[in-house]
Design an enzyme around this catalytic site. Structure first.
Site, PDB file in Angstrom:
ATOM      1  N   GLY A 180       0.835  -1.134   0.110  1.00 16.39           N
ATOM      2  CA  GLY A 180       0.112   0.074  -0.063  1.00 16.39           C
ATOM      3  C   GLY A 180       0.812   1.308   0.115  1.00 16.39           C
TER       4      GLY A 180
ATOM      5  N   ASP B  47      -2.745 -12.723   4.662  1.00 16.57           N
ATOM      6  CA  ASP B  47      -3.974 -12.038   4.350  1.00 16.57           C
ATOM      7  C   ASP B  47      -4.527 -11.757   5.873  1.00 16.57           C
ATOM      8  OD1 ASP B  47      -6.738 -11.670   4.400  1.00 16.57           O
ATOM      9  OD2 ASP B  47      -7.046 -13.202   2.791  1.00 16.57           O
ATOM     10  N   ILE B  48      -4.849 -10.668   6.365  1.00 13.22           N
ATOM     11  CA  ILE B  48      -4.935 -10.546   7.758  1.00 13.22           C
ATOM     12  C   ILE B  48      -6.117 -10.964   8.193  1.00 13.22           C
ATOM     13  CG2 ILE B  48      -3.338  -8.618   7.884  1.00 13.22           C
ATOM     14  CD1 ILE B  48      -5.681  -6.621   7.969  1.00 13.22           C
TER      15      ILE B  48
ATOM     16  N   ALA C  56      -5.526  -2.277   5.133  1.00 10.75           N
ATOM     17  CA  ALA C  56      -6.561  -1.845   5.737  1.00 10.75           C
ATOM     18  C   ALA C  56      -7.597  -1.832   4.464  1.00 10.75           C
ATOM     19  CB  ALA C  56      -6.557  -0.366   6.183  1.00 10.75           C
TER      20      ALA C  56
ATOM     21  N   THR D 198      -7.219   6.513  11.741  1.00 11.47           N
ATOM     22  CA  THR D 198      -7.674   7.558  10.750  1.00 11.47           C
ATOM     23  C   THR D 198      -8.411   8.774  11.447  1.00 11.47           C
ATOM     24  OG1 THR D 198      -9.367   8.153   8.842  1.00 11.47           O
ATOM     25  CG2 THR D 198      -9.756   6.199  10.432  1.00 11.47           C
ATOM     26  N   ASP D 199      -8.597  10.078  11.017  1.00 15.62           N
ATOM     27  CA  ASP D 199      -9.353  11.162  11.477  1.00 15.62           C
ATOM     28  C   ASP D 199     -10.848  10.711  11.258  1.00 15.62           C
ATOM     29  OD1 ASP D 199      -8.429  11.101   8.689  1.00 15.62           O
ATOM     30  OD2 ASP D 199      -9.853  12.975   8.059  1.00 15.62           O
TER      31      ASP D 199
ATOM     32  N   TYR E 221     -16.447   2.954   7.013  1.00 17.67           N
ATOM     33  CA  TYR E 221     -14.906   3.020   7.121  1.00 17.67           C
ATOM     34  C   TYR E 221     -14.480   3.490   8.639  1.00 17.67           C
ATOM     35  CZ  TYR E 221     -10.282   4.565   6.391  1.00 17.67           C
ATOM     36  OH  TYR E 221      -8.783   4.847   6.722  1.00 17.67           O
TER      37      TYR E 221
ATOM     38  N   LYS F 126     -12.687   1.074  11.338  1.00 19.52           N
ATOM     39  CA  LYS F 126     -11.252   1.563  11.776  1.00 19.52           C
ATOM     40  C   LYS F 126     -11.323   1.696  13.299  1.00 19.52           C
ATOM     41  CE  LYS F 126      -8.051   2.235   9.865  1.00 19.52           C
ATOM     42  NZ  LYS F 126      -6.678   1.588   9.517  1.00 19.52           N
TER      43      LYS F 126
ATOM     44  N   TRP G 218      -5.525  12.512   5.288  1.00 17.79           N
ATOM     45  CA  TRP G 218      -5.345  12.785   3.778  1.00 17.79           C
ATOM     46  C   TRP G 218      -3.990  12.437   3.355  1.00 17.79           C
ATOM     47  CZ3 TRP G 218      -7.450  18.560   3.214  1.00 17.79           C
ATOM     48  CH2 TRP G 218      -8.672  18.702   3.635  1.00 17.79           C
TER      49      TRP G 218
HETATM   50  N1  LIG Z   1      -5.389   6.973   2.500  1.00 17.07           N
HETATM   51  C1  LIG Z   1      -5.657   7.839   3.609  1.00 17.07           C
HETATM   52  O1  LIG Z   1      -6.009   9.370   3.139  1.00 17.07           O
HETATM   53  C2  LIG Z   1      -5.752   7.756   5.022  1.00 17.07           C
HETATM   54  C3  LIG Z   1      -6.106   8.549   5.909  1.00 17.07           C
HETATM   55  C4  LIG Z   1      -5.892   8.453   7.167  1.00 17.07           C
HETATM   56  C5  LIG Z   1      -5.601   7.087   7.659  1.00 17.07           C
HETATM   57  N2  LIG Z   1      -5.203   6.199   6.785  1.00 17.07           N
HETATM   58  C6  LIG Z   1      -4.933   4.818   6.992  1.00 17.07           C
HETATM   59  O2  LIG Z   1      -3.421   4.732   6.743  1.00 17.07           O
HETATM   60  C7  LIG Z   1      -3.239   3.234   6.422  1.00 17.07           C
HETATM   61  C8  LIG Z   1      -2.442   3.123   5.316  1.00 17.07           C
HETATM   62  O3  LIG Z   1      -3.374   3.647   4.404  1.00 17.07           O
HETATM   63  P1  LIG Z   1      -2.799   3.614   2.830  1.00 17.07           P
HETATM   64  O4  LIG Z   1      -3.256   4.840   2.151  1.00 17.07           O
HETATM   65  O5  LIG Z   1      -1.405   3.305   2.563  1.00 17.07           O
HETATM   66  O6  LIG Z   1      -3.834   2.425   2.243  1.00 17.07           O
HETATM   67  P2  LIG Z   1      -3.815   1.533   0.901  1.00 17.07           P
HETATM   68  O7  LIG Z   1      -2.860   1.952  -0.139  1.00 17.07           O
HETATM   69  O8  LIG Z   1      -5.093   1.350   0.513  1.00 17.07           O
HETATM   70  O9  LIG Z   1      -2.856   0.216   1.493  1.00 17.07           O
HETATM   71  C9  LIG Z   1      -3.696  -0.523   2.183  1.00 17.07           C
HETATM   72  C10 LIG Z   1      -3.054  -1.911   1.916  1.00 17.07           C
HETATM   73  O10 LIG Z   1      -3.823  -3.055   2.710  1.00 17.07           O
HETATM   74  C11 LIG Z   1      -3.782  -4.357   1.954  1.00 17.07           C
HETATM   75  N3  LIG Z   1      -4.870  -5.036   2.423  1.00 17.07           N
HETATM   76  C12 LIG Z   1      -6.251  -4.945   2.268  1.00 17.07           C
HETATM   77  N4  LIG Z   1      -6.894  -5.995   2.718  1.00 17.07           N
HETATM   78  C13 LIG Z   1      -5.927  -7.004   3.167  1.00 17.07           C
HETATM   79  C14 LIG Z   1      -6.005  -8.079   3.890  1.00 17.07           C
HETATM   80  N5  LIG Z   1      -7.016  -8.912   3.966  1.00 17.07           N
HETATM   81  N6  LIG Z   1      -4.689  -8.670   4.035  1.00 17.07           N
HETATM   82  C15 LIG Z   1      -3.693  -8.068   3.820  1.00 17.07           C
HETATM   83  N7  LIG Z   1      -3.358  -6.810   3.379  1.00 17.07           N
HETATM   84  C16 LIG Z   1      -4.578  -6.130   2.948  1.00 17.07           C
HETATM   85  C17 LIG Z   1      -4.092  -3.754   0.602  1.00 17.07           C
HETATM   86  O11 LIG Z   1      -4.146  -4.656  -0.449  1.00 17.07           O
HETATM   87  P3  LIG Z   1      -5.047  -4.699  -1.603  1.00 17.07           P
HETATM   88  O12 LIG Z   1      -4.112  -3.496  -2.672  1.00 17.07           O
HETATM   89  O13 LIG Z   1      -4.664  -6.304  -2.171  1.00 17.07           O
HETATM   90  O14 LIG Z   1      -6.037  -4.454  -1.330  1.00 17.07           O
HETATM   91  C18 LIG Z   1      -3.120  -2.382   0.510  1.00 17.07           C
HETATM   92  O15 LIG Z   1      -2.040  -2.998  -0.094  1.00 17.07           O
HETATM   93  C19 LIG Z   1      -4.480   2.591   6.598  1.00 17.07           C
HETATM   94  O16 LIG Z   1      -4.738   2.003   7.847  1.00 17.07           O
HETATM   95  C20 LIG Z   1      -5.543   3.685   6.511  1.00 17.07           C
HETATM   96  O17 LIG Z   1      -6.797   3.255   7.115  1.00 17.07           O
HETATM   97  C21 LIG Z   1      -5.139   6.259   5.437  1.00 17.07           C
END
Ligand SMILES: NC(=O)c1ccc[n+]([C@@H]2O[C@H](COP(=O)([O-])OP(=O)(O)OC[C@H]3O[C@@H](n4cnc5c(N)ncnc54)[C@H](OP(=O)(O)O)[C@@H]3O)[C@@H](O)[C@H]2O)c1
Length: 289
Positions: free
Chosen positions: A12, A38-39, A62, A103-104, A127, A131, A152
């Site tokens: 991710g 796979d979590i 996530a 997350t916020d 979501y 979370k 963000w």
């Molecule tokens: N993006 C935002 O704006 C944001 C904001 C606040 C907080 N966050 C938090 O920050 C963290 C990182 O976010 P990010 O933007 O890096 O997210 P991301 O790019 O969507 O990466 C999440 C990763 O989790 C993997 N995943 C999903 N289901 C899974 C499973 N069952 N087993 C193992 N892996 C799995 C996904 O793989 P697949 O591609 O195969 O699904 C993806 O590679 C998350 O906890 C998110 O909730 C994100």
């Protein structure tokens, strides 16, 4: 000292930058994507974590599709709640510290002031609720945990708001962008650097960690265009116009106020992240290279 660190969601946005930084700093890393671990599979989490015996687990995996989660409710909870339970249980059995990225969206966004770590949560979307359920799992199953709420997020790997705006800004004649939601854009590399500092401490608890200072999505887009023109030499055809959330209804509600105060960073004497505009500039420079 080199540590054994297992990263979930390693494919991710945050996971990839986290793994690269850990490797650069000489840590022994097990980068787990969905294939590796796979979590949602309790037994697989147990086996993988027990085999590697990490000192630290950084849980970035996530279900992050905020709108899709409103209809695919089971998938959101299976990954964000049950999956986090599985990771927390296995990390605890291995005696590892656990960092859970949150997350916020755990807040309702209706406050007129920034949210601090000990404000009551009140998520409005599936979501956000899933979370928050993950946070509760971590708090009840893990003895050595950090819950790190960010906002963000954008980075070099994967799709995000900055990349979308860079593309649309060059293609469209007009872009309307929401000007009534405020938050703090966060560069994955800056968040990863903070997690690197945090993981070696025993300063357990809840943290708000985003790039500092705030803007609306409209102001963020203005900055993206200005900085990309300067750093990447891009020209944008799109005229930017502010709009309201009501003009662009989405399946999942968005917090109006996503601004988070970094009370725990302050009270624990840690180094705060830099302002979001500096993070944005660093991202564009990294993108250029
Ligand atoms: N993006 C935002 O704006 C944001 C904001 C606040 C907080 N966050 C938090 O920050 C963290 C990182 O976010 P990010 O933007 O890096 O997210 P991301 O790019 O969507 O990466 C999440 C990763 O989790 C993997 N995943 C999903 N289901 C899974 C499973 N069952 N087993 C193992 N892996 C799995 C996904 O793989 P697949 O591609 O195969 O699904 C993806 O590679 C998350 O906890 C998110 O909730 C994100």
């Amino acid at each position: 000292m080199a540590e054994k660190v297992l990263v979930t969601g390693a494919a991710g946005q945050l996971g990839r930058d986290m793994v690269l930084l850990l490797e650069n700093k000489g840590h022994e890393v097990l980068a787990c994507d969905r294939q590796e671990m796979d979590i949602t599979d309790l037994d697989q989490c147990g086996t993988v974590i027990d085999d590697f015996k990490p000192a630290i687990v950084i849980h970035c995996a996530a279900h992050t599709a905020v709108d899709a989660a409103e209809t695919d409710i089971d998938a959101a909870y299976a990954i964000n709640a049950v999956g986090s339970r599985n990771v927390a249980l296995a990390a605890e059995k291995a005696g590892a510290k656990l960092i859970y990225i949150s997350t916020d969206y755990v807040f309702n966004g209706q406050s007129d002031r920034p949210y601090h770590e000990f404000d009551n949560t009140d998520p409005q979307s599936i979501y956000g609720k899933s979370k928050r359920a993950g946070e509760v799992m971590v708090q009840s199953l893990s003895t050595k945990y950090f819950i790190v709420r960010t906002s963000w997020v954008y980075g070099k790997y994967g799709n995000n708001f900055v990349k979308t705006m860079l593309k649309l800004g060059q293609e469209k004649p007009l872009l309307q962008v929401v000007h009534d939601q405020t938050g703090s854009p966060t560069y994955t590399a800056d968040l990863a650097a903070f997690l690197l500092e945090l993981m070696v401490t025993e300063k357990y608890g809840i943290y708000h960690a985003s790039n500092t200072e705030t803007c609306t999505w409209y102001e963020f887009t203005e900055a993206i265009f200005a900085e990309a023109k300067d750093i990447l030499g891009l020209e944008f055809s799109a005229k930017l116009e502010p709009c309201t959330t009501e003009q662009f209804p989405r399946p999942a509600p968005r917090p109006r106020n996503s601004v988070m105060e970094h009370l725990s960073i302050r009270t624990n004497g840690l180094i705060d992240l830099r302002p979001w505009r500096e993070g944005l500039r660093a991202f564009l420079v990294d993108l250029k290279e």
